[in-house]
Design a protein around this motif. Structure first.
Motif: not given
Length: 178
Positions: A57-61
């Motif tokens: 869920n955080l991979h783009e951050q």
């Protein structure tokens, strides 16, 4: 002074392919770390699965592989602590619930009285917290579904649910001490 590398680091985000490429190693690290916290292999696998979902869920951050690995360690630690707290809260709550003998009229009456008392305490909670607790515990709704119904964020639902459970547990402890 202008630092080009610092600017580039904040612009760069981890792609889906990069995350998937690193996922196996990251998952293995999460399993190992959960094992170091004393969890069995099966529990460590479950914890690693939770960690990987949170990281996905955080991979783009995430900026790079080092950021992914550091986030995996921190997230694993937090998931382990959350599991430990949940387990101990449930054990604590189980200790406050009376065991009843179904053949005993006295125990049945006492249990009925406790059910009634708990219902009153749930009704006395602040309206939103009480509603969230009822939807989650009695109607067995998912957090996302409750958030949609109430038109609030899922994190707010989790917070309200946690506060309501905690308040109810404290009231039950005070009642049992009397």
């Amino acid at each position: 002074m202008f630092n080009f590398l610092r600017v580039v680091r904040y612009i760069y985000v981890m792609t889906q392919k990069e995350f998937i490429y690193q996922a196996g190693e990251t998952r293995a690290k999460a399993v190992s770390l959960a094992g170091q916290y004393g969890y069995s292999q099966d529990d460590a696998e479950d914890i690693a699965q939770d960690v990987m979902l949170k990281l996905w869920n955080l991979h783009e951050q995430l900026n790079d592989v080092a950021h992914l690995k550091a986030s995996a360690v921190i997230t694993t630690k937090r998931v382990c602590i959350d599991r430990w707290r949940t387990t101990h809260q449930h054990a604590e709550l189980a200790g406050t619930m009376p065991l009843i003998d179904e053949d005993s009229l006295h125990d049945q009456l006492e249990y009925t009285e406790l059910e009634h008392w708990i219902g009153e305490q749930i009704d006395s909670l602040p309206s939103t917290a009480g509603m969230v607790l009822k939807m989650r515990q009695l109607e067995h709704r998912e957090l996302g579904e409750i958030a949609d119904i109430l038109g609030i964020q899922q994190t707010s639902v989790s917070t309200l649910l946690s506060r309501a459970r905690s308040e109810l547990l404290n009231k039950l402890k005070r009642r049992n001490q009397q």
